[in-house]
Write a protein that holds these residues in place. Structure first.
Motif, PDB file in Angstrom:
ATOM      1  N   VAL A 397       0.832  -1.197   0.000  1.00  0.00           N
ATOM      2  CA  VAL A 397       0.000   0.000   0.000  1.00  0.00           C
ATOM      3  C   VAL A 397       0.871   1.253   0.000  1.00  0.00           C
ATOM      4  O   VAL A 397       0.607   2.223  -0.733  1.00  0.00           O
ATOM      5  CB  VAL A 397      -0.951  -0.011   1.214  1.00  0.00           C
ATOM      6  N   ASP A 398       1.916   1.248   0.808  1.00  0.00           N
ATOM      7  CA  ASP A 398       2.802   2.414   0.896  1.00  0.00           C
ATOM      8  C   ASP A 398       3.480   2.733  -0.433  1.00  0.00           C
ATOM      9  O   ASP A 398       3.816   3.888  -0.695  1.00  0.00           O
ATOM     10  CB  ASP A 398       3.892   2.169   1.944  1.00  0.00           C
ATOM     11  N   ASN A 399       3.706   1.707  -1.233  1.00  0.00           N
ATOM     12  CA  ASN A 399       4.439   1.888  -2.487  1.00  0.00           C
ATOM     13  C   ASN A 399       3.549   1.723  -3.710  1.00  0.00           C
ATOM     14  O   ASN A 399       4.022   1.381  -4.791  1.00  0.00           O
ATOM     15  CB  ASN A 399       5.596   0.888  -2.546  1.00  0.00           C
ATOM     16  N   GLN A 400       2.259   1.970  -3.540  1.00  0.00           N
ATOM     17  CA  GLN A 400       1.292   1.786  -4.615  1.00  0.00           C
ATOM     18  C   GLN A 400       1.644   2.635  -5.830  1.00  0.00           C
ATOM     19  O   GLN A 400       2.071   3.779  -5.708  1.00  0.00           O
ATOM     20  CB  GLN A 400      -0.102   2.142  -4.107  1.00  0.00           C
ATOM     21  N   LYS A 401       1.479   2.060  -7.008  1.00  0.00           N
ATOM     22  CA  LYS A 401       1.780   2.776  -8.244  1.00  0.00           C
ATOM     23  C   LYS A 401       0.742   3.876  -8.489  1.00  0.00           C
ATOM     24  O   LYS A 401      -0.393   3.802  -7.985  1.00  0.00           O
ATOM     25  CB  LYS A 401       1.783   1.805  -9.420  1.00  0.00           C
ATOM     26  N   PRO A 402       1.096   4.882  -9.263  1.00  0.00           N
ATOM     27  CA  PRO A 402       0.149   5.978  -9.525  1.00  0.00           C
ATOM     28  C   PRO A 402      -1.179   5.527 -10.115  1.00  0.00           C
ATOM     29  O   PRO A 402      -2.210   6.144  -9.866  1.00  0.00           O
ATOM     30  CB  PRO A 402       0.917   6.873 -10.504  1.00  0.00           C
ATOM     31  N   ASP A 403      -1.163   4.438 -10.891  1.00  0.00           N
ATOM     32  CA  ASP A 403      -2.428   4.000 -11.504  1.00  0.00           C
ATOM     33  C   ASP A 403      -3.286   3.173 -10.550  1.00  0.00           C
ATOM     34  O   ASP A 403      -4.402   2.786 -10.900  1.00  0.00           O
ATOM     35  CB  ASP A 403      -2.161   3.230 -12.793  1.00  0.00           C
ATOM     36  N   HIS A 422      -1.319 -11.081  -9.332  1.00  0.00           N
ATOM     37  CA  HIS A 422      -2.634 -11.082  -8.701  1.00  0.00           C
ATOM     38  C   HIS A 422      -2.527 -11.755  -7.335  1.00  0.00           C
ATOM     39  O   HIS A 422      -1.686 -12.636  -7.124  1.00  0.00           O
ATOM     40  CB  HIS A 422      -3.641 -11.848  -9.564  1.00  0.00           C
ATOM     41  N   ALA A 423      -3.392 -11.364  -6.405  1.00  0.00           N
ATOM     42  CA  ALA A 423      -3.393 -11.964  -5.076  1.00  0.00           C
ATOM     43  C   ALA A 423      -4.753 -11.800  -4.433  1.00  0.00           C
ATOM     44  O   ALA A 423      -5.526 -10.898  -4.782  1.00  0.00           O
ATOM     45  CB  ALA A 423      -2.309 -11.323  -4.194  1.00  0.00           C
ATOM     46  N   ASN A 424      -5.041 -12.646  -3.483  1.00  0.00           N
ATOM     47  CA  ASN A 424      -6.316 -12.628  -2.766  1.00  0.00           C
ATOM     48  C   ASN A 424      -6.207 -11.683  -1.568  1.00  0.00           C
ATOM     49  O   ASN A 424      -6.186 -12.102  -0.413  1.00  0.00           O
ATOM     50  CB  ASN A 424      -6.690 -14.037  -2.319  1.00  0.00           C
ATOM     51  N   TRP A 425      -6.127 -10.388  -1.849  1.00  0.00           N
ATOM     52  CA  TRP A 425      -5.932  -9.396  -0.796  1.00  0.00           C
ATOM     53  C   TRP A 425      -7.143  -9.290   0.125  1.00  0.00           C
ATOM     54  O   TRP A 425      -6.998  -9.025   1.328  1.00  0.00           O
ATOM     55  CB  TRP A 425      -5.646  -8.032  -1.413  1.00  0.00           C
ATOM     56  N   ALA A 453      -8.648  -1.810  -6.385  1.00  0.00           N
ATOM     57  CA  ALA A 453      -9.866  -2.416  -6.943  1.00  0.00           C
ATOM     58  C   ALA A 453     -10.399  -1.606  -8.116  1.00  0.00           C
ATOM     59  O   ALA A 453     -10.873  -2.170  -9.115  1.00  0.00           O
ATOM     60  CB  ALA A 453     -10.928  -2.538  -5.851  1.00  0.00           C
ATOM     61  N   ARG A 454     -10.332  -0.285  -8.003  1.00  0.00           N
ATOM     62  CA  ARG A 454     -10.790   0.534  -9.123  1.00  0.00           C
ATOM     63  C   ARG A 454      -9.887   0.358 -10.348  1.00  0.00           C
ATOM     64  O   ARG A 454     -10.369   0.302 -11.488  1.00  0.00           O
ATOM     65  CB  ARG A 454     -10.847   2.005  -8.693  1.00  0.00           C
ATOM     66  N   TRP A 455      -8.573   0.250 -10.098  1.00  0.00           N
ATOM     67  CA  TRP A 455      -7.661  -0.027 -11.217  1.00  0.00           C
ATOM     68  C   TRP A 455      -7.990  -1.388 -11.829  1.00  0.00           C
ATOM     69  O   TRP A 455      -8.054  -1.523 -13.063  1.00  0.00           O
ATOM     70  CB  TRP A 455      -6.210  -0.021 -10.733  1.00  0.00           C
ATOM     71  N   LEU A 456      -8.218  -2.393 -10.991  1.00  0.00           N
ATOM     72  CA  LEU A 456      -8.488  -3.751 -11.477  1.00  0.00           C
ATOM     73  C   LEU A 456      -9.738  -3.760 -12.359  1.00  0.00           C
ATOM     74  O   LEU A 456      -9.749  -4.369 -13.442  1.00  0.00           O
ATOM     75  CB  LEU A 456      -8.661  -4.683 -10.278  1.00  0.00           C
ATOM     76  N   ALA A 457     -10.778  -3.074 -11.901  1.00  0.00           N
ATOM     77  CA  ALA A 457     -12.020  -3.050 -12.685  1.00  0.00           C
ATOM     78  C   ALA A 457     -11.836  -2.335 -14.017  1.00  0.00           C
ATOM     79  O   ALA A 457     -12.337  -2.781 -15.056  1.00  0.00           O
ATOM     80  CB  ALA A 457     -13.128  -2.392 -11.870  1.00  0.00           C
ATOM     81  N   ALA A 458     -11.085  -1.226 -13.988  1.00  0.00           N
ATOM     82  CA  ALA A 458     -10.909  -0.448 -15.216  1.00  0.00           C
ATOM     83  C   ALA A 458      -9.956  -1.110 -16.192  1.00  0.00           C
ATOM     84  O   ALA A 458     -10.183  -1.101 -17.412  1.00  0.00           O
ATOM     85  CB  ALA A 458     -10.407   0.956 -14.868  1.00  0.00           C
ATOM     86  N   ALA A 459      -8.883  -1.708 -15.684  1.00  0.00           N
ATOM     87  CA  ALA A 459      -7.849  -2.247 -16.560  1.00  0.00           C
ATOM     88  C   ALA A 459      -8.111  -3.684 -16.973  1.00  0.00           C
ATOM     89  O   ALA A 459      -7.737  -4.088 -18.080  1.00  0.00           O
ATOM     90  CB  ALA A 459      -6.481  -2.157 -15.864  1.00  0.00           C
ATOM     91  N   ARG A 460      -8.774  -4.467 -16.127  1.00  0.00           N
ATOM     92  CA  ARG A 460      -8.910  -5.891 -16.410  1.00  0.00           C
ATOM     93  C   ARG A 460     -10.355  -6.335 -16.666  1.00  0.00           C
ATOM     94  O   ARG A 460     -10.576  -7.487 -16.986  1.00  0.00           O
ATOM     95  CB  ARG A 460      -8.294  -6.690 -15.258  1.00  0.00           C
ATOM     96  N   ASP A 461     -11.304  -5.442 -16.500  1.00  0.00           N
ATOM     97  CA  ASP A 461     -12.687  -5.749 -16.877  1.00  0.00           C
ATOM     98  C   ASP A 461     -13.392  -4.487 -17.363  1.00  0.00           C
ATOM     99  O   ASP A 461     -14.435  -4.094 -16.839  1.00  0.00           O
ATOM    100  CB  ASP A 461     -13.447  -6.362 -15.688  1.00  0.00           C
ATOM    101  N   PRO A 462     -12.817  -3.809 -18.362  1.00  0.00           N
ATOM    102  CA  PRO A 462     -13.423  -2.550 -18.818  1.00  0.00           C
ATOM    103  C   PRO A 462     -14.816  -2.752 -19.394  1.00  0.00           C
ATOM    104  O   PRO A 462     -15.628  -1.811 -19.398  1.00  0.00           O
ATOM    105  CB  PRO A 462     -12.438  -2.051 -19.878  1.00  0.00           C
TER     106      PRO A 462
END
Length: 789
Positions: A397-403, A422-425, A453-462
């Motif tokens: 979390v501390d090193n999260q990418k900008p996207d 991917h991981a079961n966070w 989660a918002r990145w995952l939805a936008a990038a992997r299930d647009p």
């Protein structure tokens, strides 16, 4: 505490049953063996060479690792007489089988080797890796020996500079590179436990091996002592820098030696000499690598100058409960896993790694890795305080990418080339919060995981299908499988390039669990708008899993081709992952259980193959396209996958009362036993292991890889909840062991939610202690005790 009216009868007990405590020291000693050498300081420095060349020499010549960076050579020890001649040392203890010398007497945190000199006199060496990056070799030397114990090393000249005397030895700066070519500057020091009798530094060509007779000092018979007697210090003067001297000094080796006398150390008693090599980051490198991260208001995030001291081995073990069932495989598996977690523990002081956490394994795996962090969260929540459990997520979390995505790996120098996994966070977050609630840490993780989660939805299930895309065969952590080839015949040669459009059943389940977890946390944080949105996304995932990813032909959940929307029908172990989400029952649950019992698909002797036995590319030996692979998922047993599936069976059993649910519980118990037994070399209960993958028919580990103590599963957690039966959450405590488990199990002390718990499972009943108060109920029914409000 009070009984839960909805649970079984609870009988308070006036006195506690007999439960003799087993000390951490005794548990550590019980893991002793003579065929192991891995040592760690519980802070990010380990000495775990997979294929050591120099175990027959004293000291640590084979390389150590500081996080993912290999640092070698280390150092060796020579017993050098007053005449300058070495007294050769040979291992004294014979091996158990072939008469060859054993490695030594190993236990977590220590390796003791007995040497015999040329007179036959026995000399004992004790090796440890201590916090602070210290590789220590401690000796008891015969009193009648006249000479010195000499620590010596050979450092590559082109990567070594700034050689200079220190108070107790010689120091230098060394540049090391990892597999990606990323460099790290270290300050190293060879020193002893007292003032050295003499020190020497000599550039040399030739071999850099731990043989005193090959060192340049062996030619100087009597010279070191003479120089010291004359007051000369061969390391005095300006720091040595081979790159600023003659060109010939930039190749070959910089030999360094530090000698201590055999007496007068530690005062009186038997002589005890400690020689050590210390590895640490240079101060300038540390300042440059520390990111500008504002710590959140959580107790899990100390400022850089207040990093806690790493625990010692007894303290580390003492934070975990003791598990005892009478089955040597289960009992030893539990404590051996604690050792593995300690070996791979990283203190939060390495640049971006600001929270204590667990590395995936030794060698280049010795960094936080996203795919295995979920496992470490599940297991480290069983240690008092849960600091490493929270830290395993907070680092990402501390090193999260900008996207909004997460790095796949966290390196101490630069966060480049970190890839993605991917991981079961979601499940891991709730599991840690159940046992060690921390409101500030939870809020911080909620914000980070919401962005993810918002990145995952936008990038992997647009397209909003509810299914999530895998773009290459590495990012799932499971490469070389038919599931990828079903949508791209070149999936296995494309590397990390994002060329696939595979709607993965595993990553879709992970997304569902994440959305559901975020909804639960949003409710606690009183964010109704967030909660509604997350629940909507979770529901969409659930529908897609049920309606689009179930294959009636395969009788299993499968991936979906993202281009056509058709199910691939490929049977892989990830097809059982929907059990984690609940709601799989009736005929579908029976179909999954049939597969797990069918030797023609997934019911192998050791559970469970990563790909079905009837897969056309299946190989129990890990052969892919005619070549044995390092990380094959086309049939090998991976403890990671097995943990997921047993976890799913455990949840299914706890989630219903049908015959199918009962069958799931019995199968979970059976698979958990076989899972534990698999991780023992040659079936020997005194030789536990934890490799990356195993043969599903024979249980043979991938010894050819050399990567033992690989923390890529959560068997400790499964033993505690499955056979110990202990489940803790915000509502209270439940004790309900799996059916057909060991007749007697003791688990304790468990530190959770500020309470101290113990569990006893007996053939007819179970007993639970909460802060000194005991409760009991019949075995087979859930014993529930809610928290006092």
């Amino acid at each position: 505490m009070t009984a839960d009216p909805g649970g079984s009868m609870v009988f308070p007990m006036n006195s506690a049953p007999s439960d003799p405590a087993v000390s951490p020291r005794a548990r550590i000693a019980a893991l002793a063996r003579d065929d192991k050498w891995f040592l760690g300081g519980l802070d990010g420095v380990v000495w775990a060479p997979p294929f050591p060349r120099w175990l027959h020499r004293p000291g640590f010549w084979d390389p150590a690792h500081l996080l993912q960076h290999e640092v070698g050579p280390g150092f060796s020890i020579a017993l050098v007489g007053s005449d300058g001649r070495e007294s050769p040392l040979h291992r004294a203890a014979p091996g158990p089988d072939d008469g060859e010398p054993a490695v030594g007497r190993w236990r977590p945190g220590r390796l003791v080797v007995t040497w015999a000199d040329e007179r036959g006199t026995l000399v004992e060496e004790r090796r440890r890796v201590l916090p602070g990056g210290i590789l220590e070799s401690a000796w008891g030397v015969p009193r009648d020996f006249e000479g010195h114990l000499v620590a010596f090393t050979a450092q590559p000249a082109g990567a070594t500079h700034g050689v200079a005397p220190t108070a107790d030895g010689v120091g230098w700066t060394r540049t090391v590179s990892d597999r990606r070519g990323q460099e790290l500057a270290l300050r190293m020091e060879l020193a002893g436990s007292g003032s050295p009798a003499w020190r020497r530094v000599a550039p040399s060509e030739g071999r850099g091996v731990p043989e005193w007779r090959h060192s340049p000092f062996a030619e100087e018979v009597g010279a070191p002592e003479s120089a010291a007697a004359a007051g000369a210090d061969p390391t005095s003067g300006p720091p040595h820098d081979p790159n600023s001297g003659p060109r010939t000094h930039r190749t070959g080796w910089i030999w360094i030696a530090v000698a201590l006398p055999p007496t007068g150390i530690d005062g009186g008693g038997a002589p005890a000499i400690r020689l050590n090599l210390r590895l640490r980051e240079t101060e300038s490198r540390r300042r440059a690598a520390t990111p500008s991260i504002t710590p959140g208001p959580t107790s899990s995030t100390p400022p850089p100058d207040e990093i806690p001291t790493p625990p010692g081995w007894e303290s580390f073990f003492g934070g975990f409960p003791h598990f005892e069932s009478g089955d040597p495989y289960l009992d030893r598996t539990f404590d051996y896993r604690i050792y593995g977690l300690g070996l791979n523990r990283i203190e939060g002081r390495w640049g971006p790694v600001r929270h204590a956490a667990i590395a995936e394994g030794p060698e280049y795996f010795h960094v936080p890795i996203a795919y295995s962090a979920q496992c470490h969260m599940m297991e480290m929540r069983w240690r008092k305080g849960g600091r490493e459990a929270w830290g395993s997520l907070l680092n990402f979390v501390d090193n999260q990418k900008p996207d909004g995505s997460f790095h796949g790996r966290l390196y101490p120098e630069r966060l480049e080339g970190t890839d993605f996994y991917h991981a079961n966070w979601g499940d891991a977050l709730l599991a840690v919060d159940d046992m060690h609630p921390d409101a500030a840490a939870l809020a911080r993780c909620y914000e980070g995981l919401s962005r993810y989660a918002r990145w995952l939805a936008a990038a992997r299930d647009p397209e909003g299908s509810g299914m999530f895309t895998v773009t290459n065969h590495f990012e799932t952590g499971q490469e070389y499988m038919s599931r990828y080839m079903a949508v791209d015949e070149e999936a296995d040669v494309a590397g990390w390039r994002p060329r696939l459009r595979l709607k993965g059943i595993d990553v879709t389940v992970y997304a569902h669990q994440l959305f559901r977890a975020l909804a639960a946390v949003a409710r606690r944080l009183e964010r109704p708008g967030d909660e509604s949105g997350w629940r909507g996304l979770a529901a969409r995932c659930r529908r897609a899993i049920d309606e689009r990813m179930w294959s009636a032909e395969a009788r299993l959940f499968t991936d979906v081709d993202g281009r056509t929307g058709e199910r691939t029908g490929v049977k892989a172990a990830v097809g059982f992952y929907p059990l984690l989400a609940g709601g799989v029952d009736g005929a579908r649950l029976d179909a999954l259980l049939d597969h797990l019992e069918n030797p023609a698909t997934f019911g192998t002797r050791f559970p469970l193959p990563s790909s079905s036995v009837d897969d056309p590319r299946f190989s129990a030996e890990g052969i892919w396209r005619g070549k044995r692979r390092n990380c094959p998922w086309n049939g090998r047993v991976w403890p990671m996958t097995t943990s997921h599936v047993i976890e799913g069976l455990l949840r299914s059993w706890r989630g219903g009362n049908s015959p199918s649910n009962a069958r799931a519980g019995a199968l979970a118990a059976d698979m958990l036993r076989r899972f534990a037994r698999m991780m023992f070399t040659d079936g020997d209960p005194s030789r536990p292991n934890c490799f990356e993958h195993y043969n599903p028919h024979t249980g043979r580990a991938c010894h050819f890889r050399g990567i033992d103590d690989y923390q890529h599963s959560w068997i400790l957690d499964l033993l505690a909840r499955g056979f110990g039966g202990l489940h803790v959450d915000a509502s209270g405590i439940e004790v309900r062991p799996l059916p057909n488990g060991p007749p007697r199990v003791s688990l304790g002390r468990v530190f959770a939610r500020g309470r101290e718990l113990r569990v006893e499972v007996r053939p007819e009943r179970v007993r639970l202690e909460v802060d000194g108060e005991w409760f009991a109920g019949p075995r087979g029914a859930a014993l529930r005790v809610p928290w006092i409000r």
